[in-house]
Every structure is written in C-alpha cells, then in structure tokens.
Design a protein around this motif. Structure first.
Motif, PDB file in Angstrom:
ATOM      1  N   SER A  14      32.927  47.695  45.504  1.00  0.00           N
ATOM      2  CA  SER A  14      33.835  47.296  46.578  1.00  0.00           C
ATOM      3  C   SER A  14      34.423  48.509  47.285  1.00  0.00           C
ATOM      4  O   SER A  14      34.466  48.568  48.517  1.00  0.00           O
ATOM      5  CB  SER A  14      34.947  46.416  46.002  1.00  0.00           C
ATOM      6  N   GLN A  21      31.834  50.773  55.407  1.00  0.00           N
ATOM      7  CA  GLN A  21      32.326  50.016  56.560  1.00  0.00           C
ATOM      8  C   GLN A  21      33.192  50.890  57.465  1.00  0.00           C
ATOM      9  O   GLN A  21      33.072  50.855  58.696  1.00  0.00           O
ATOM     10  CB  GLN A  21      33.119  48.806  56.065  1.00  0.00           C
ATOM     11  N   VAL A  38      31.648  42.828  58.058  1.00  0.00           N
ATOM     12  CA  VAL A  38      32.200  42.321  56.806  1.00  0.00           C
ATOM     13  C   VAL A  38      31.380  42.893  55.657  1.00  0.00           C
ATOM     14  O   VAL A  38      30.198  43.217  55.817  1.00  0.00           O
ATOM     15  CB  VAL A  38      32.176  40.771  56.727  1.00  0.00           C
ATOM     16  N   ARG A  40      29.772  42.185  51.987  1.00  0.00           N
ATOM     17  CA  ARG A  40      29.352  41.131  51.061  1.00  0.00           C
ATOM     18  C   ARG A  40      28.565  41.792  49.932  1.00  0.00           C
ATOM     19  O   ARG A  40      27.390  42.097  50.099  1.00  0.00           O
ATOM     20  CB  ARG A  40      28.493  40.089  51.776  1.00  0.00           C
ATOM     21  N   GLY A  41      29.241  42.054  48.822  1.00  0.00           N
ATOM     22  CA  GLY A  41      28.571  42.688  47.697  1.00  0.00           C
ATOM     23  C   GLY A  41      28.102  44.084  48.047  1.00  0.00           C
ATOM     24  O   GLY A  41      28.888  44.959  48.400  1.00  0.00           O
ATOM     25  N   CYS A  44      26.908  45.663  54.003  1.00  0.00           N
ATOM     26  CA  CYS A  44      27.874  45.591  55.097  1.00  0.00           C
ATOM     27  C   CYS A  44      27.118  44.959  56.262  1.00  0.00           C
ATOM     28  O   CYS A  44      26.116  45.506  56.730  1.00  0.00           O
ATOM     29  CB  CYS A  44      28.393  46.982  55.464  1.00  0.00           C
ATOM     30  N   SER A 103      17.815  40.757  57.984  1.00  0.00           N
ATOM     31  CA  SER A 103      17.759  40.501  56.534  1.00  0.00           C
ATOM     32  C   SER A 103      16.346  40.658  55.993  1.00  0.00           C
ATOM     33  O   SER A 103      16.154  40.996  54.819  1.00  0.00           O
ATOM     34  CB  SER A 103      18.291  39.097  56.225  1.00  0.00           C
ATOM     35  N   ARG A 203      18.863  38.347  43.297  1.00  0.00           N
ATOM     36  CA  ARG A 203      19.930  39.339  43.524  1.00  0.00           C
ATOM     37  C   ARG A 203      19.523  40.696  42.939  1.00  0.00           C
ATOM     38  O   ARG A 203      19.810  41.739  43.519  1.00  0.00           O
ATOM     39  CB  ARG A 203      21.250  38.860  42.912  1.00  0.00           C
TER      40      ARG A 203
END
Length: 342
Positions: A14, A21, A38, A40-41, A44, A103, A203
């Motif tokens: 984090s 970011q 944002v 997310r894990g 960014c 993605s 993941r």
C-alpha cells in the motif's frame, strides 16, 4: 508493480503504490486537463484527459515516471514496474474499451520485459488454436492417477515448450493458458471450492513478471495439491493399519488370526496382509510375535509368575513353542532371561 510472492506485507504494498501514484500524478497533472487515479492492490489505474496534440508528451512522461521509479531502487527493491496504455478515445463511453485494452497489454511485460511502456496490441498468435490443452489434459490425468510430481512437472514443461515454439505469443494468451490449465487440473483433481482456488491462482499469475514465473506458479499450484492428495492417500492406507495395531496391543493375550483382524478393519485378508507389510516393513504374524515377546519380557522382568503362566498371558498355549519362539527372538530361554534381567 511486480514482486516475488510473500516478499512484501500488505502495508508495504500500500505504501509503495501510494508513492507510485504520487509520482504519476505529480508528473502528469500539468499536461492534462483532468486526471483520475486509484490504487488497487499492486496496480495504479488511471484515466487521463489531454489535448490530442500532447500525445507524445504524455508518452514521454510515462517513460520518465518509469525512469524515476527505477532510480529509486533503494526504496522499491525488490519490485519491478511497468505501464500499459490503452488507446486514446474522444468519447467517454469508449473508456471501458481502453481500460480493457490496458489490462490485456500489461500482460505483455512477461514476454517483452518489465520497466517499459506497453502500447499497441499485437495480433493473436496460433497458441489458442494449438490444442495444447488437450495434450496437457492427457499428461496431467496420468500424473494425478499416479500422484506423480515428476509427471506433473512434465505436463507444465510441455506447455512451456509449446509457448516457446509459438511465434509472437502474447502475454495475455500465456496467462490465460496457465489459468485454463489450472482449471483443468482442479476439475481432474476434484478440488473443492475450485472457483476460489482459481481466483487465487490468477492473482498469483498477475504478479508474475516473466513466462518462466507464470509456469513456475502453475507447477507449484499443481504440486501443492498433489502433495495433499499423497498425504490423504497415505492416511487412508495407514488408518486401518493403525487400528489393527491398536487391536493387537489390546488383545495379544487372546487367539488372534489375520482373518479376524482384517475383517475388523474392513479389508480382505490378502489386501490387509500386503498393506500391513508395505506400511510396517514386517508381516502381520511377525508383528504379532514381536508384541507378544515384548510383553513376555516385561512380565519376566517385573513379576514372579511362572514361565508357563507368562506363556498363557501373552497368547501361547504351548510352552515348548513359546520357549522356542522367545529364544529365537531374544537369544536366550525365558528362564535365563529372568535370571539375567529379573
């Protein structure tokens, strides 16, 4: 951001991604009308709105951000960064398509390398039509039938070789192949809650920065469950033997037959006899003799009861046979053993 599994705590991830970011926003804000990002894990995710004449400037800034992050390796080790940019559109309704493209593009880092800006989708390769999953199914079915990790490794090696033979295989195709193989494996292995296991595996693949890492992840995924199945099979085999040994320990003074004990544990005499020898290294009869002789030694050392009574207490009706068996196992007759150790 890529890093080895379990290298960083959730708090560390984090903190690092907040830094990423901050670097992106600081460098891009002045050149954009709007910017939203944002975390997310390990990712960014952002949308930038800029004048179309600034396209090359924006690309240069993204590359500069990667360079800045690279220069701060003392802070970020051991992690790797990559940026994927979806196509620019003029209508807000097309942002979803750009995001989906990004993605897929980010997976290209496993073939093109990390630390770069990934753009422009290549054409699909022949990997999807290679029928490689059918070959994998045959290989992994044999591995699961035998619970053989070497065969399991060979199934993954076959996938890896197929990818290496396929010209211009895309990163997203390789990841999907690994995830599909994991899905085939969970079905063949009859793994419960397979959806949750596959999501976790995906993941893990998302954190792989190379083709080798993706297939190493698949290898470990398979072998983890094969190890569990081996333990389960071993426990299934050992359980009746453990029950049989407990029965012998409690009833050694009574007439005991292999047929009686095998029936008690729910196995045929022949299978029980073979399983007992495989598990214990000695046959059923030899084990029973050992238990009876050990109990006889205790009685001879710690009591004064006659040898004939010891003979009966440990399950023998013939004193001559007991004496012969005891001498063969211990090296001396029961009476001599008592004199020496009693």
């Amino acid at each position: 951001m890529d890093c080895a599994p379990d290298t960083l705590s959730e708090a560390s991830v984090s903190a690092l991604m907040e830094k990423v970011q901050e670097v992106l926003e600081r460098n891009l804000r002045e050149k954009c009308f709007e910017m939203i990002s944002v975390v997310r894990g390990f990712a960014c995710i952002g949308v930038v709105n800029y004048d179309k004449g600034q396209r090359e400037t924006i690309r240069r800034i993204w590359k500069d951000c990667l360079s800045q992050l690279e220069l701060q390796k003392s802070l970020f080790q051991p992690v790797l960064f990559s940026i994927a940019a979806g196509s620019a559109f003029q209508e807000p309704g097309q942002l979803g398509a750009s995001m989906r493209e990004a993605s897929v593009l980010i997976q290209e880092r496993i073939v093109k390398g990390t630390g770069r800006l990934l753009e422009r989708m290549g054409t699909p390769s022949a990997l999807r039509d290679s029928h490689v999953l059918e070959k994998y199914l045959r290989e992994i079915t044999h591995a699961l039938e035998n619970l053989d990790m070497e065969q399991s490794d060979q199934a993954v090696a076959m996938l890896t070789e197929e990818v290496q033979r396929t010209r211009d295989a895309r990163g997203s195709e390789i990841v999907e192949l690994a995830v599909s193989a994991a899905g085939v494996f969970t079905v063949r292995a009859q793994i419960p809650e397979r959806k949750e296991h596959l999501e976790k595996f995906r993941r893990q693949c998302d954190q792989c920065s190379s083709v080798e890492a993706v297939f190493a992840c698949l290898n470990e995924f398979q072998n983890q469950y094969i190890r569990e199945l081996q333990i389960q099979r071993e426990n299934d085999a050992v359980r009746p033997i453990r029950k049989a040994k407990q029965y012998i320990q409690s009833h050694y003074g009574e007439p005991i037959t292999l047929e009686e004990v095998s029936s008690m544990v729910g196995l045929s005499p022949a299978y029980f006899s073979a399983l007992f020898k495989k598990t214990e290294g000695d046959g059923f009869v030899r084990y029973l003799i050992q238990v009876r002789i050990e109990q006889a030694k205790i009685l001879l050392r710690e009591t004064n009861i006659p040898v004939a009574e010891v003979c009966r207490k440990v399950g023998y009706n013939d004193l001559k046979h007991f004496t012969h068996t005891f001498e063969k196992a211990v090296g001396v007759k029961p009476s001599t053993y008592r004199k020496l150790y009693g």
